[in-house]
Design an enzyme around this catalytic site. Structure first.
Site, short mmCIF file in Angstrom:
data_model
loop_
_atom_site.label_atom_id
_atom_site.label_comp_id
_atom_site.label_asym_id
_atom_site.label_seq_id
_atom_site.Cartn_x
_atom_site.Cartn_y
_atom_site.Cartn_z
N SER A 224 42.37 45.02 74.50
CA SER A 224 43.82 44.86 74.59
C SER A 224 44.24 44.99 76.04
CB SER A 224 44.51 45.93 73.75
OG SER A 224 45.90 45.98 74.01
N TYR B 139 45.13 54.78 71.19
CA TYR B 139 44.85 53.35 71.11
C TYR B 139 44.50 52.79 72.48
CZ TYR B 139 45.58 48.35 70.34
OH TYR B 139 45.42 46.99 70.30
#
Length: 258
Positions: free
Chosen positions: A140, A153
């Site tokens: 990401s 995350y």
């Protein structure tokens, strides 16, 4: 050397980017092994893809945070090797770190880090023996910036990006490609088109497949995110922290109505 993949295992394949990977690969004639928790969704997708594209589609329901399920999928990779492993499954527990139950944080790590690492380790040895194959790990843009409100995350995706780039360097020249796919905000609803912030899932999946086939270490889909990446990597960390902290505080005030 550009590679074509005849058989792929995709985790998190029942929806979102994972489903987009499955659809694109099936349309290109690749046989598939689809992994996700939802057996019903996997079987529905498998029936559609096998009928439409006349490819083999195996359904492998599994919760990759469960050690037994994880080892079952890893065993599938060692017993019946594939040409391409796509580690797409991931989760995020949003909210301030101290306020989210620790079990949710640890489950994020189990899925985003432990499962990805285990499956990559299961797939790579046979690929290296054959001198061909690919591993596409979905990271990401959060890997490159502080992520208040999403700290675990962001940290797990930084791990994924770092691991993938390191493995890329280890196996380069041996016919095996390892690529980190680092999308920004991506829509799961295909009825909406791309805009200045949001990407479409099929565009993200297509970019990732092209990158791993071409042997690139890192793939950032979308012009807007390609432009942002050098700034994120070179900007002073204090400046980045200040910027994301202001954004996080503004979002928190919006949620609470203050």
């Amino acid at each position: 050397m550009r590679q074509e993949f005849r058989k792929a295992l995709v985790t998190g394949a029942s929806s979102g980017i994972g489903e987009a990977f499955a659809r694109l690969l099936a349309a290109r004639g690749a046989d598939l092994v689809l992994v996700a928790r939802r057996d019903d969704l996997l079987r529905r997708l498998a029936e559609e893809l096998s009928t439409r594209h006349r490819v083999g589609v195996e359904v492998l329901p599994a919760d990759l945070t469960d050690p037994g399920d994880l080892e079952r999928v890893a065993g599938r990779l060692t017993d019946e090797p594939v040409d391409l492993l796509i580690n797409n499954a991931g989760s995020a527990a949003f909210g301030p770190f101290a306020e989210v139950p620790p079990a949710e944080r640890l489950a994020e790590i189990d899925l985003n880090v432990t499962a990805l690492t285990r499956l990559t380790h299961a797939a790579l040895p046979d690929m290296l023996r054959r001198g061909r194959g690919g591993v596409l790990n979905v990271a990401s843009m959060a890997a490159f910036t502080p992520s208040p409100g999403n700290a675990v995350y962001g940290a797990t995706k930084a791990y994924v990006a770092a691991l993938s780039e390191s493995l890329h360097a280890e196996v380069i020249g041996r016919g095996v490609h390892v690529t980190a796919l680092c999308p920004g905000f991506t829509r799961t609803d295909e009825s909406a088109g791309p805009d200045l912030i949001w990407l479409r899932r099929q565009d993200v999946a297509r970019a990732g497949l092209e990158a791993v086939a071409a042997g690139r270490a890192l793939c950032v889909p979308g012009v807007q995110y390609k432009v942002a990446l050098p700034a994120l990597r070179t900007a002073p960390r204090t400046l980045l922290r200040t910027a994301v902290d202001r954004t996080w505080r503004r979002a928190a005030r919006t949620r609470t109505g203050d």
